[in-house]
Design a protein around this motif. Structure first.
Motif, mmCIF file in Angstrom:
data_model
loop_
_atom_site.group_PDB
_atom_site.id
_atom_site.type_symbol
_atom_site.label_atom_id
_atom_site.label_comp_id
_atom_site.label_asym_id
_atom_site.label_seq_id
_atom_site.Cartn_x
_atom_site.Cartn_y
_atom_site.Cartn_z
ATOM 1 N N GLN A 191 0.802 -1.231 0.000
ATOM 2 C CA GLN A 191 0.000 0.000 0.000
ATOM 3 C C GLN A 191 0.837 1.285 0.000
ATOM 4 O O GLN A 191 0.406 2.291 -0.560
ATOM 5 C CB GLN A 191 -1.051 -0.009 1.130
ATOM 6 N N PRO A 192 2.075 1.316 0.584
ATOM 7 C CA PRO A 192 2.861 2.549 0.477
ATOM 8 C C PRO A 192 3.248 2.904 -0.958
ATOM 9 O O PRO A 192 3.636 4.047 -1.227
ATOM 10 C CB PRO A 192 4.118 2.239 1.312
ATOM 11 N N PHE A 193 3.117 1.933 -1.879
ATOM 12 C CA PHE A 193 3.483 2.171 -3.269
ATOM 13 C C PHE A 193 2.246 2.380 -4.146
ATOM 14 O O PHE A 193 2.319 2.263 -5.368
ATOM 15 C CB PHE A 193 4.319 0.999 -3.795
ATOM 16 N N GLY A 194 1.127 2.679 -3.502
ATOM 17 C CA GLY A 194 -0.066 3.053 -4.254
ATOM 18 C C GLY A 194 -1.009 1.918 -4.589
ATOM 19 O O GLY A 194 -2.006 2.123 -5.286
ATOM 20 N N GLN A 240 -6.439 -4.932 -4.962
ATOM 21 C CA GLN A 240 -5.407 -5.528 -5.810
ATOM 22 C C GLN A 240 -4.639 -6.657 -5.123
ATOM 23 O O GLN A 240 -3.805 -7.317 -5.753
ATOM 24 C CB GLN A 240 -4.403 -4.449 -6.256
ATOM 25 N N ILE A 241 -4.900 -6.883 -3.837
ATOM 26 C CA ILE A 241 -4.124 -7.885 -3.097
ATOM 27 C C ILE A 241 -4.294 -9.300 -3.647
ATOM 28 O O ILE A 241 -3.309 -10.043 -3.759
ATOM 29 C CB ILE A 241 -4.445 -7.811 -1.602
ATOM 30 N N PRO A 242 -5.495 -9.758 -4.033
ATOM 31 C CA PRO A 242 -5.583 -11.093 -4.651
ATOM 32 C C PRO A 242 -4.701 -11.213 -5.893
ATOM 33 O O PRO A 242 -4.067 -12.259 -6.113
ATOM 34 C CB PRO A 242 -7.072 -11.206 -5.003
ATOM 35 N N GLN A 243 -4.641 -10.151 -6.685
ATOM 36 C CA GLN A 243 -3.780 -10.159 -7.863
ATOM 37 C C GLN A 243 -2.311 -10.230 -7.463
ATOM 38 O O GLN A 243 -1.507 -10.940 -8.087
ATOM 39 C CB GLN A 243 -4.038 -8.891 -8.696
ATOM 40 N N ALA A 244 -1.956 -9.509 -6.393
ATOM 41 C CA ALA A 244 -0.577 -9.542 -5.908
ATOM 42 C C ALA A 244 -0.204 -10.937 -5.417
ATOM 43 O O ALA A 244 0.896 -11.441 -5.695
ATOM 44 C CB ALA A 244 -0.385 -8.511 -4.800
ATOM 45 N N SER A 279 0.299 0.068 -9.999
ATOM 46 C CA SER A 279 -0.501 1.095 -9.316
ATOM 47 C C SER A 279 -0.334 2.372 -10.119
ATOM 48 O O SER A 279 0.184 2.350 -11.238
ATOM 49 C CB SER A 279 -0.006 1.284 -7.880
ATOM 50 N N GLY A 280 -0.730 3.489 -9.557
ATOM 51 C CA GLY A 280 -0.560 4.752 -10.278
ATOM 52 C C GLY A 280 0.884 5.171 -10.425
ATOM 53 O O GLY A 280 1.229 5.944 -11.320
ATOM 54 N N THR A 281 1.765 4.648 -9.539
ATOM 55 C CA THR A 281 3.158 5.105 -9.548
ATOM 56 C C THR A 281 4.181 3.977 -9.658
ATOM 57 O O THR A 281 5.343 4.233 -9.982
ATOM 58 C CB THR A 281 3.472 5.879 -8.255
ATOM 59 N N PHE A 285 11.990 -13.330 -6.684
ATOM 60 C CA PHE A 285 11.603 -12.094 -6.007
ATOM 61 C C PHE A 285 10.370 -11.465 -6.650
ATOM 62 O O PHE A 285 10.091 -11.654 -7.834
ATOM 63 C CB PHE A 285 12.737 -11.061 -6.052
ATOM 64 N N LEU A 286 9.643 -10.691 -5.831
ATOM 65 C CA LEU A 286 8.735 -9.672 -6.343
ATOM 66 C C LEU A 286 9.510 -8.365 -6.279
ATOM 67 O O LEU A 286 10.024 -7.993 -5.211
ATOM 68 C CB LEU A 286 7.471 -9.562 -5.488
ATOM 69 N N VAL A 287 9.622 -7.691 -7.396
ATOM 70 C CA VAL A 287 10.398 -6.460 -7.464
ATOM 71 C C VAL A 287 9.443 -5.283 -7.608
ATOM 72 O O VAL A 287 8.628 -5.237 -8.540
ATOM 73 C CB VAL A 287 11.394 -6.481 -8.640
ATOM 74 N N ILE A 288 9.517 -4.355 -6.668
ATOM 75 C CA ILE A 288 8.695 -3.136 -6.724
ATOM 76 C C ILE A 288 9.561 -2.046 -7.332
ATOM 77 O O ILE A 288 10.612 -1.690 -6.791
ATOM 78 C CB ILE A 288 8.227 -2.705 -5.328
#
Length: 445
Positions: A271-274, A279-283, A297-299, A308-311
């Motif tokens: 959530q800090p990344f928008g 969207q959590i089920p998709q994540a 997300s928007g940003t 890894f999951l890379v943000i």
């Protein structure tokens, strides 16, 4: 109801002792809640001034509200700031609802008054019933633990010293003390969600649970305390799971799979990344997806990359806001390229609208490069520290509507440093004491 006054004094001096007795700004609409709070302040010798907004939405009734507040302040010898807004016109210009527009206008003005006159907080008359209504709206919409703490008594800008008092207590106090107020007929309408809950939901619940307002407010206090423990646990999970590499954030999938409760932890990580709760089920599906799968997300974008999951931030050309970590660097947007460099102060500042010379000592990284938005304001260079809204400046400069969406601003600590290609801010100009400058150059692509 002198008990209310005694309780108010005790609560104020204990809950808001950190304000140090400095003057505050009391928002007074003319309704019973705010007029009662005004009387409580007068009788408690707390240093304060009053702010009243006339939104012009109810014709003569709005003007009579203004007269009531002004006359009461004159009678009590209280400083009273009054402003009028063309609310409907602004709502049409901003393409927002009337109530949202009014909220933006009033809180922006309150902030301006705080800054200009040194008021440490704006005070509103929200009370226990408002707190219950807020909690119920959050629950019905769907919320995390943050939505269970209701209205915060002090969020750093606003304080609400009556959250412990019910609407009935305030009304009894107003009647007993012959306080004059005005009713807003729109409060009787169910057109607004809060009113619909107030008129239809809460009365039915009170038939079953007569003490529900006090009971729910007690729960809100416990939720707020539980949230503190929750936040500590979340921070501990973030330390374990997120590794920062440059400007990207890496989450080890192997570690994440074994954390519980998984959905909640995913939400708090993202959530800090928008990213939103929806969207959590998709994540979570990315944990079992093939390499290269992603969501945005928007940003930011979350990419499945083997282990890894890379943000990562969206490509600048796609993003509406970009963090500037330091200089030198170059950032590309959809139409422009922005270069940043720290240099010694030149003998003279060239007059080039596409180049900003900023006092490097007046800024701190990271900066934020973003598209301008409604409500933005600055103190344009050369206008003698007179604040101006970006929207008004663009109108004055006759910037075409189709070009406004391509206007970018540079922001430092929530203050606009430069409207790119248009005007820098007076607060960041190069001064005789300036040693180095941040030079920002905008180049069309």
């Amino acid at each position: 109801m002198n008990d209310l006054l005694a309780q108010f004094r005790t609560h104020w001096h204990s809950a808001f002792a950190a304000l140090g007795g400095k003057p505050v700004l009391l928002a007074v609409s003319g309704g019973v809640d705010s007029m009662a709070l005004l009387q409580l302040f007068i009788d408690s010798s707390i240093p304060f001034a009053v702010a009243h907004c006339n939104f012009g939405l109810r014709g003569a009734a709005s003007d009579l509200d203004e007269v009531l507040v002004r006359d009461r302040c004159l009678q009590a010898g209280v400083v009273c700031h009054i402003t009028r807004f063309a609310t409907k016109e602004m709502a049409a210009e901003w393409k927002k609802g009337t109530q949202e527009t009014a909220r933006i206008l009033r809180y922006e003005w309150f902030g301006d008054l705080q800054q200009e006159f040194g008021y440490v907080r704006t005070v509103t008359a929200h009370h226990a019933n408002d707190n219950v209504e807020t909690l119920l709206m959050n629950l019905f919409r769907g919320t995390g633990i943050q939505g269970l703490h209701g209205i915060l008594p002090d969020n750093g800008k606003l304080v609400r010293p009556l959250l412990w008092a019910t609407r009935e207590q305030i009304m009894e106090y107003a009647v007993a003390n012959n306080i004059t107020w005005r009713d807003d007929e729109s409060n009787a309408s169910d057109d607004y969600l809060r009113n619909a809950i107030r008129h239809n939901v809460i009365p039915e619940v009170q038939k079953l649970f007569p003490g529900m307002v006090d009971n729910v407010n007690g729960s809100i206090g416990r939720f707020a305390e539980a949230e503190q423990l929750y936040n500590k646990a979340v921070k501990a999970e973030i330390v374990i799971l997120i590794e920062k590499r440059g400007s990207d954030h890496y989450i080890a999938i192997r570690k994440l799979r074994h954390r519980t409760p998984l959905a909640t932890i995913c939400y708090e990580l993202l959530q800090p990344f928008g990213f939103t709760a929806a969207q959590i089920p998709q994540a979570m599906a990315l944990l079992d997806a093939g390499a290269g799968k992603y969501m945005t997300s928007g940003t930011h974008r979350v990419i499945r990359d083997r282990e890894f999951l890379v943000i990562t931030a969206l490509a600048p050309a796609d993003a509406d806001m970009i963090q500037v970590e330091g200089a030198p660097c170059t950032i590309d947007t959809d139409r422009y390229s922005f270069s940043f460099a720290i240099k010694d102060v030149p003998a003279s500042i060239p007059a080039d609208k596409d180049v900003a010379y900023i006092d490097a000592g007046a800024i701190t990284f990271p900066l934020l490069l973003r598209r301008w938005r409604t409500g933005d304001h600055l103190y344009p260079l050369g206008m003698g520290m007179k604040k101006k809204k970006v929207s008004r400046l663009l109108i004055d400069l006759k910037v075409p509507l189709h070009e406004k969406e391509h206007v970018w601003v540079l922001e430092c600590n929530k203050r606009i440093v430069w409207i790119a290609g248009i005007r820098p801010d007076e607060r960041f100009k190069v001064r005789p004491s300036t040693r180095q400058v941040l030079v920002v150059t905008r180049t069309a692509k």
